[in-house]
Motif scaffolding. Structure first.
Motif, mmCIF file in Angstrom:
data_model
loop_
_atom_site.group_PDB
_atom_site.id
_atom_site.type_symbol
_atom_site.label_atom_id
_atom_site.label_comp_id
_atom_site.label_asym_id
_atom_site.label_seq_id
_atom_site.Cartn_x
_atom_site.Cartn_y
_atom_site.Cartn_z
ATOM 1 N N THR A 104 11.074 12.530 2.523
ATOM 2 C CA THR A 104 10.257 14.270 1.984
ATOM 3 C C THR A 104 11.830 14.063 1.378
ATOM 4 O O THR A 104 11.382 14.636 -0.079
ATOM 5 N N SER A 105 13.062 13.849 1.529
ATOM 6 C CA SER A 105 14.326 14.640 0.501
ATOM 7 C C SER A 105 13.789 13.266 -0.809
ATOM 8 O O SER A 105 14.347 13.455 -1.522
ATOM 9 N N SER B 141 1.887 -2.906 -12.782
ATOM 10 C CA SER B 141 0.544 -2.475 -12.417
ATOM 11 C C SER B 141 0.720 -1.681 -10.969
ATOM 12 O O SER B 141 1.499 -2.475 -10.274
ATOM 13 N N LEU B 142 -0.538 -1.587 -10.723
ATOM 14 C CA LEU B 142 -0.438 -1.010 -8.812
ATOM 15 C C LEU B 142 -1.579 -1.974 -8.275
ATOM 16 O O LEU B 142 -1.256 -2.013 -7.007
ATOM 17 N N ASP B 143 -2.005 -3.000 -8.882
ATOM 18 C CA ASP B 143 -2.523 -4.613 -8.188
ATOM 19 C C ASP B 143 -0.994 -5.370 -7.333
ATOM 20 O O ASP B 143 -0.046 -5.296 -8.136
ATOM 21 N N ALA B 144 -1.899 -5.427 -6.191
ATOM 22 C CA ALA B 144 -0.541 -6.862 -5.793
ATOM 23 C C ALA B 144 0.776 -6.707 -5.637
ATOM 24 O O ALA B 144 1.690 -7.011 -6.071
ATOM 25 N N CYS B 145 0.653 -5.450 -5.025
ATOM 26 C CA CYS B 145 2.409 -4.538 -5.108
ATOM 27 C C CYS B 145 3.085 -5.327 -4.165
ATOM 28 O O CYS B 145 4.605 -5.767 -3.752
ATOM 29 N N TRP B 146 2.301 -5.312 -2.670
ATOM 30 C CA TRP B 146 2.835 -6.163 -1.940
ATOM 31 C C TRP B 146 2.190 -7.570 -1.507
ATOM 32 O O TRP B 146 0.742 -7.179 -0.874
ATOM 33 N N ASP B 147 2.239 -8.379 -1.349
ATOM 34 C CA ASP B 147 1.205 -9.153 -1.590
ATOM 35 C C ASP B 147 0.112 -9.236 -1.937
ATOM 36 O O ASP B 147 0.221 -8.838 -3.151
ATOM 37 N N ASP B 148 -0.943 -9.351 -1.502
ATOM 38 C CA ASP B 148 -2.658 -8.840 -2.564
ATOM 39 C C ASP B 148 -2.851 -7.652 -2.200
ATOM 40 O O ASP B 148 -3.645 -7.143 -2.973
ATOM 41 N N ASP B 149 -1.275 -6.290 -1.507
ATOM 42 C CA ASP B 149 -2.019 -5.184 -1.115
ATOM 43 C C ASP B 149 -1.932 -4.402 -2.407
ATOM 44 O O ASP B 149 -0.347 -4.842 -2.881
ATOM 45 N N SER B 150 -2.445 -2.956 -2.766
ATOM 46 C CA SER B 150 -2.174 -2.659 -3.746
ATOM 47 C C SER B 150 -0.851 -1.440 -3.360
ATOM 48 O O SER B 150 -0.939 -1.592 -2.370
ATOM 49 N N ALA B 151 -0.517 -1.094 -4.305
ATOM 50 C CA ALA B 151 0.666 0.315 -4.466
ATOM 51 C C ALA B 151 -0.639 1.809 -3.387
ATOM 52 O O ALA B 151 0.000 2.008 -2.538
ATOM 53 N N GLU B 152 -2.353 1.909 -3.715
ATOM 54 C CA GLU B 152 -2.869 2.753 -3.365
ATOM 55 C C GLU B 152 -2.538 2.321 -1.474
ATOM 56 O O GLU B 152 -2.303 3.250 -0.480
ATOM 57 N N ASP B 153 -2.866 1.257 -1.353
ATOM 58 C CA ASP B 153 -2.998 0.340 0.323
ATOM 59 C C ASP B 153 -1.386 1.155 0.920
ATOM 60 O O ASP B 153 -1.639 1.119 2.028
ATOM 61 N N PHE B 154 0.061 0.964 -0.177
ATOM 62 C CA PHE B 154 0.782 0.442 0.804
ATOM 63 C C PHE B 154 1.384 1.967 0.961
ATOM 64 O O PHE B 154 1.667 2.183 1.792
ATOM 65 N N VAL B 155 0.698 3.344 -0.108
ATOM 66 C CA VAL B 155 1.298 3.984 0.173
ATOM 67 C C VAL B 155 0.198 4.873 1.386
ATOM 68 O O VAL B 155 0.660 5.607 2.352
ATOM 69 N N GLU B 156 -0.775 4.445 1.719
ATOM 70 C CA GLU B 156 -1.937 4.632 2.788
ATOM 71 C C GLU B 156 -2.008 4.574 4.386
ATOM 72 O O GLU B 156 -1.911 5.312 5.188
ATOM 73 N N ALA B 157 -1.080 3.223 4.129
ATOM 74 C CA ALA B 157 -1.368 1.941 5.237
ATOM 75 C C ALA B 157 -0.042 1.553 5.354
ATOM 76 O O ALA B 157 0.095 0.910 7.519
ATOM 77 N N ASN C 8 6.977 12.815 9.889
ATOM 78 C CA ASN C 8 8.283 13.129 9.146
ATOM 79 C C ASN C 8 7.307 14.492 8.151
ATOM 80 O O ASN C 8 8.518 14.576 7.573
ATOM 81 N N GLY C 9 6.377 14.103 8.539
ATOM 82 C CA GLY C 9 5.794 14.858 7.474
ATOM 83 C C GLY C 9 5.538 14.400 5.983
ATOM 84 O O GLY C 9 5.690 15.488 5.240
ATOM 85 N N VAL C 10 5.849 13.754 5.929
ATOM 86 C CA VAL C 10 5.718 12.838 4.651
ATOM 87 C C VAL C 10 4.335 13.134 3.997
ATOM 88 O O VAL C 10 4.515 13.322 2.739
ATOM 89 N N ALA C 11 3.048 13.712 4.874
ATOM 90 C CA ALA C 11 2.240 13.426 4.656
ATOM 91 C C ALA C 11 1.850 14.363 3.689
ATOM 92 O O ALA C 11 -0.048 14.779 2.818
ATOM 93 N N SER C 12 1.777 15.276 3.744
ATOM 94 C CA SER C 12 1.428 16.445 3.251
ATOM 95 C C SER C 12 2.768 17.194 2.418
ATOM 96 O O SER C 12 2.295 18.219 1.899
ATOM 97 N N ASP C 13 3.654 16.223 2.321
ATOM 98 C CA ASP C 13 4.165 16.916 1.170
ATOM 99 C C ASP C 13 4.082 16.732 0.268
ATOM 100 O O ASP C 13 3.146 16.206 -0.485
ATOM 101 N N PRO C 14 4.248 17.473 -1.206
ATOM 102 C CA PRO C 14 3.281 17.900 -2.078
ATOM 103 C C PRO C 14 4.119 17.457 -3.290
ATOM 104 O O PRO C 14 3.220 16.697 -3.429
ATOM 105 N N ASN C 15 5.209 16.306 -3.105
ATOM 106 C CA ASN C 15 5.676 14.861 -3.655
ATOM 107 C C ASN C 15 4.662 13.931 -3.588
ATOM 108 O O ASN C 15 4.316 13.253 -4.751
ATOM 109 N N PHE C 16 4.441 13.873 -2.543
ATOM 110 C CA PHE C 16 3.538 12.480 -1.969
ATOM 111 C C PHE C 16 2.419 12.800 -1.680
ATOM 112 O O PHE C 16 2.044 11.592 -2.961
ATOM 113 N N LEU C 17 1.768 13.746 -2.173
ATOM 114 C CA LEU C 17 0.599 14.030 -2.473
ATOM 115 C C LEU C 17 0.320 13.635 -4.292
ATOM 116 O O LEU C 17 -0.993 13.034 -4.208
#
Length: 258
Positions: free
Chosen positions: A129-130, A148-164, A173-182
């Motif tokens: 969070t910091s 690009s948001l695509d294939a950031c981690w092998d074939d996974d997108s940036a959205e996939d990476f932050v989701e899973a 660690n409270g990241v999921a509800s942090d305003p900056n993460f959202l």
């Protein structure tokens, strides 16, 4: 290379070596490889200072390759900079590299994984969070430069990476509800929907053009009875009598997301 080694050691010890480096650049001992190695030291530092940024800009201006890789794995200076930096000067270093031609979609191959600078940024900063405010601002820099948001981690997108795929479960660690993460997730969603960061930044301008068209046709007006009145500058900008050429000039320089 004794002089260069001394400069690198002095910088690591906290000395301001900009002037000494400038003198070295004007000697016969200077070479592009040594210049890039020196720049690599800065990019691999957790505590970037303003002096480091000045030094990096100097090295880049004298021919240091913004896409330099120390090893053969594709790990560029930009990968290192966004992975190691933690403060505003790290973001200035990232901006300097991008301005010098660093490839924002370069792929590094680490532990049988292919990853872009955006992924290394998320991997290093999106679990704390910091560091999320820094992560959000740096991600914006990368996307603005065409990452690009695509294939950031092998074939996974940036959205996939932050989701899973973040290495530390966010629920711990409270990241999921942090305003900056959202806000980071919202940024990715908006850019994905628009097709690119550039197209997303134009959406508000298009909305303003539609509003001005409605005002010109008498289908929209300033509501006087509200407590918070339309600022005079905006009222003037959208007034039917305001010259079109001046309106377009303002729109050329105004962007709510830059």
């Amino acid at each position: 290379m004794a002089v260069l080694d001394e400069l690198r050691t002095a910088r690591q010890e906290g000395y301001d070596v900009v002037q000494d480096t400038l003198a070295w650049l004007d000697t016969d001992e200077y070479n592009n490889d040594g210049c890039a190695d020196f720049l690599s030291d800065i990019c691999h530092d957790f505590e970037i200072t303003e002096t480091d940024v000045d030094l990096a800009r100097l090295l880049l201006s004298r021919g240091a390759d913004a896409n330099y890789c120390e090893e053969g794995d594709g790990w560029t200076l930009l990968h290192a900079a966004v992975s190691f930096s933690r403060n505003e000067y790290g973001r200035k270093l990232t901006t300097a590299l991008i301005g010098a031609g660093a490839d924002v979609n370069a792929r590094a191959h680490v532990d049988n994984t292919s990853l872009t600078p955006l992924c290394t940024l998320l991997d290093s900063n999106a679990c704390s969070t910091s560091r999320l405010p820094h992560c959000l601002e740096t991600a914006t820099l990368l996307l603005r430069a065409g990452a690009s948001l695509d294939a950031c981690w092998d074939d996974d997108s940036a959205e996939d990476f932050v989701e899973a795929l973040l290495p530390v479960p966010r629920s711990r660690n409270g990241v999921a509800s942090d305003p900056n993460f959202l806000a980071l997730k919202t940024l990715f969603a908006n850019v994905r929907r628009a097709g690119s960061y550039k197209l997303w930044t134009r959406e508000n301008v298009k909305a303003l053009l539609r509003l001005r068209s409605l005002v010109a046709r008498g289908r929209a007006r300033d509501i006087k009875r509200l407590r918070a009145k339309t600022p005079r500058e905006f009222a003037l900008l959208f007034a039917p009598a305001f010259p079109n050429e001046l309106f377009w000039k303002v729109m050329e320089y105004w962007n709510p997301r830059v």
